[in-house]
Design a protein around this motif. Sequence first.
Motif, mmCIF file in Angstrom:
data_model
loop_
_atom_site.group_PDB
_atom_site.id
_atom_site.type_symbol
_atom_site.label_atom_id
_atom_site.label_comp_id
_atom_site.label_asym_id
_atom_site.label_seq_id
_atom_site.Cartn_x
_atom_site.Cartn_y
_atom_site.Cartn_z
ATOM 1 N N GLN A 1 -29.799 19.410 10.345
ATOM 2 C CA GLN A 1 -29.224 19.102 9.036
ATOM 3 C C GLN A 1 -28.145 18.016 9.103
ATOM 4 O OE1 GLN A 1 -26.733 22.473 7.539
ATOM 5 N NE2 GLN A 1 -27.049 23.321 9.589
ATOM 6 N N TYR A 2 -27.595 17.768 10.288
ATOM 7 C CA TYR A 2 -26.530 16.768 10.437
ATOM 8 C C TYR A 2 -27.014 15.480 11.094
ATOM 9 C CZ TYR A 2 -23.988 21.225 10.164
ATOM 10 O OH TYR A 2 -23.538 22.477 9.796
ATOM 11 N N SER A 3 -28.268 15.420 11.477
ATOM 12 C CA SER A 3 -28.721 14.345 12.356
ATOM 13 C C SER A 3 -28.746 12.977 11.688
ATOM 14 C CB SER A 3 -30.105 14.670 12.936
ATOM 15 O OG SER A 3 -31.072 14.780 11.910
ATOM 16 N N GLU A 4 -28.686 12.931 10.358
ATOM 17 C CA GLU A 4 -28.604 11.643 9.671
ATOM 18 C C GLU A 4 -27.164 11.195 9.491
ATOM 19 O OE1 GLU A 4 -31.230 9.822 8.963
ATOM 20 O OE2 GLU A 4 -32.583 11.370 9.723
ATOM 21 N N ASP A 5 -26.215 12.072 9.774
ATOM 22 C CA ASP A 5 -24.801 11.786 9.529
ATOM 23 C C ASP A 5 -24.023 11.429 10.789
ATOM 24 O OD1 ASP A 5 -25.094 12.501 6.762
ATOM 25 O OD2 ASP A 5 -25.079 14.606 7.389
ATOM 26 N N ILE A 6 -24.539 11.764 11.946
ATOM 27 C CA ILE A 6 -23.851 11.523 13.206
ATOM 28 C C ILE A 6 -24.904 11.319 14.287
ATOM 29 C CG2 ILE A 6 -23.694 13.988 13.800
ATOM 30 C CD1 ILE A 6 -20.859 13.371 14.926
ATOM 31 N N LYS A 7 -24.609 10.481 15.258
ATOM 32 C CA LYS A 7 -25.538 10.252 16.364
ATOM 33 C C LYS A 7 -25.363 11.368 17.392
ATOM 34 C CE LYS A 7 -25.348 5.187 15.956
ATOM 35 N NZ LYS A 7 -24.197 5.047 15.015
ATOM 36 N N PHE A 8 -26.381 12.187 17.545
ATOM 37 C CA PHE A 8 -26.359 13.226 18.574
ATOM 38 C C PHE A 8 -26.867 12.634 19.893
ATOM 39 C CE2 PHE A 8 -26.856 16.421 14.994
ATOM 40 C CZ PHE A 8 -25.563 16.901 15.114
ATOM 41 N N LEU A 9 -26.111 12.897 20.952
ATOM 42 C CA LEU A 9 -26.465 12.417 22.284
ATOM 43 C C LEU A 9 -26.631 13.623 23.194
ATOM 44 C CD1 LEU A 9 -23.784 9.588 22.548
ATOM 45 C CD2 LEU A 9 -26.154 9.362 21.750
ATOM 46 N N GLY A 10 -27.811 13.798 23.746
ATOM 47 C CA GLY A 10 -28.049 14.910 24.650
ATOM 48 C C GLY A 10 -27.426 14.641 26.006
ATOM 49 N N VAL A 11 -26.772 15.653 26.566
ATOM 50 C CA VAL A 11 -26.192 15.514 27.898
ATOM 51 C C VAL A 11 -26.746 16.613 28.794
ATOM 52 C CG1 VAL A 11 -24.081 16.760 27.224
ATOM 53 C CG2 VAL A 11 -24.068 15.322 29.251
ATOM 54 N N THR A 12 -27.346 16.209 29.910
ATOM 55 C CA THR A 12 -28.046 17.116 30.824
ATOM 56 C C THR A 12 -27.517 17.013 32.249
ATOM 57 O OG1 THR A 12 -30.079 16.911 29.519
ATOM 58 C CG2 THR A 12 -30.310 17.739 31.765
ATOM 59 N N TYR A 13 -27.460 15.794 32.749
ATOM 60 C CA TYR A 13 -27.209 15.526 34.173
ATOM 61 C C TYR A 13 -25.941 14.681 34.254
ATOM 62 C CZ TYR A 13 -28.587 13.817 38.922
ATOM 63 O OH TYR A 13 -28.652 13.484 40.259
ATOM 64 N N LEU A 14 -24.816 15.322 34.589
ATOM 65 C CA LEU A 14 -23.532 14.627 34.583
ATOM 66 C C LEU A 14 -23.465 13.591 35.704
ATOM 67 C CD1 LEU A 14 -20.996 17.542 33.935
ATOM 68 C CD2 LEU A 14 -22.324 16.202 32.288
ATOM 69 N N THR A 15 -22.760 12.496 35.437
ATOM 70 C CA THR A 15 -22.608 11.474 36.472
ATOM 71 C C THR A 15 -21.688 11.935 37.602
ATOM 72 O OG1 THR A 15 -20.900 10.437 35.085
ATOM 73 C CG2 THR A 15 -23.120 9.498 35.006
ATOM 74 N N SER A 16 -21.018 13.061 37.410
ATOM 75 C CA SER A 16 -20.200 13.632 38.488
ATOM 76 C C SER A 16 -21.013 14.514 39.436
ATOM 77 C CB SER A 16 -19.054 14.464 37.891
ATOM 78 O OG SER A 16 -19.562 15.522 37.097
ATOM 79 N N TRP A 17 -22.289 14.781 39.099
ATOM 80 C CA TRP A 17 -23.143 15.590 39.967
ATOM 81 C C TRP A 17 -23.849 14.708 40.986
ATOM 82 C CZ3 TRP A 17 -26.530 18.912 36.098
ATOM 83 C CH2 TRP A 17 -25.684 19.737 35.334
ATOM 84 N N GLU B 1 -27.136 14.386 43.666
ATOM 85 C CA GLU B 1 -28.536 14.786 43.510
ATOM 86 C C GLU B 1 -28.760 16.220 43.981
ATOM 87 O OE1 GLU B 1 -31.636 12.155 44.663
ATOM 88 O OE2 GLU B 1 -30.492 10.356 44.200
ATOM 89 N N SER B 2 -28.074 16.610 45.051
ATOM 90 C CA SER B 2 -28.232 17.990 45.523
ATOM 91 C C SER B 2 -27.656 18.981 44.516
ATOM 92 C CB SER B 2 -27.570 18.169 46.889
ATOM 93 O OG SER B 2 -26.181 17.917 46.826
ATOM 94 N N GLU B 3 -26.562 18.611 43.859
ATOM 95 C CA GLU B 3 -25.988 19.493 42.832
ATOM 96 C C GLU B 3 -26.903 19.593 41.623
ATOM 97 O OE1 GLU B 3 -21.192 19.097 43.535
ATOM 98 O OE2 GLU B 3 -22.250 17.432 42.561
ATOM 99 N N GLN B 4 -27.570 18.492 41.288
ATOM 100 C CA GLN B 4 -28.525 18.540 40.174
ATOM 101 C C GLN B 4 -29.582 19.603 40.415
ATOM 102 O OE1 GLN B 4 -32.008 17.038 40.572
ATOM 103 N NE2 GLN B 4 -32.442 18.160 38.698
ATOM 104 N N PHE B 5 -30.134 19.650 41.622
ATOM 105 C CA PHE B 5 -31.164 20.643 41.909
ATOM 106 C C PHE B 5 -30.565 22.048 41.988
ATOM 107 C CE2 PHE B 5 -33.841 23.229 44.673
ATOM 108 C CZ PHE B 5 -35.053 23.125 44.007
ATOM 109 N N GLU B 6 -29.384 22.167 42.559
ATOM 110 C CA GLU B 6 -28.734 23.478 42.659
ATOM 111 C C GLU B 6 -28.484 24.073 41.275
ATOM 112 O OE1 GLU B 6 -24.498 25.353 44.289
ATOM 113 O OE2 GLU B 6 -25.027 23.284 44.727
ATOM 114 N N ILE B 7 -28.114 23.230 40.310
ATOM 115 C CA ILE B 7 -27.787 23.700 38.967
ATOM 116 C C ILE B 7 -29.035 23.923 38.125
ATOM 117 C CG2 ILE B 7 -26.667 23.032 36.792
ATOM 118 C CD1 ILE B 7 -24.571 21.556 38.638
ATOM 119 N N THR B 8 -29.982 22.996 38.166
ATOM 120 C CA THR B 8 -31.140 23.076 37.265
ATOM 121 C C THR B 8 -32.350 23.763 37.881
ATOM 122 O OG1 THR B 8 -32.109 20.940 37.929
ATOM 123 C CG2 THR B 8 -30.404 20.913 36.203
#
Length: 216
Positions: free
Chosen positions: A93-109, A111-118
């Motif tokens: 309902q808000y997607s035309e009013d604000i840009k939603f940006l999905g965040v999944t894989y932080l730049t502070s992770w 590659e090994s942490e990515q697999f450990e978490i996901t």
Amino acid sequence: MKIIIALDNLNFEQAFGIYVELSDHVDGFKINHTLFDHFNMFSEYNGEIFVDCKLWDTPNTVCSIVEKFLEKGATMTTINTFNNSEVFHNLLQYSEDIKFLGVTYLTSWSESEQFEITRESRSDMWNRHINKIRKHNFSGIICSAKDIEDIKKIDNSLMRVCPGITFRSSNSGQVRTTSPRLAEQLGADYVIIGRSITRADQPLETLNRIKSTLRQ
């Protein structure tokens, strides 16, 4: 490619000084909860106002926070893609009013942490999470510029917003970093630059040096 300045971890006086100096020269500013009480400093600004809290909670809570952001005038915000489906459904309902940006894989992770978490390979992770957000009218995705090649194979229409950008400095807390020029070459639509500019002795001069390396 557009440039957003991250004001995270600055006090109000520091953030306002950077804003005054750079507001005519950049495409937006990013804040988190630490500057939310000072949102009125952007009242005359026409660029992107990006509130980055990586929202992850119940549907009602996420929606109520997004409504607060909209009341303040935010134009972009991050939504954690680990939220359940009901959150994404309610956010439509808000997607035309604000840009939603999905965040999944932080730049502070790493590659090994990515697999450990996901517990997924990078390709499986991106495929699952990108499919989730593109079905719900998200504008883009937060990613390291190094992730863009993987993302483009799944969806080349999402806006790529890239933190972890360094320019002749270290970027404490980030692991998967790139220079502004490399991010542009890899296909970033926006780069988010923080310490390289906000901790520089002459922020505007540093910004202009960065721009001189780009195709702009």
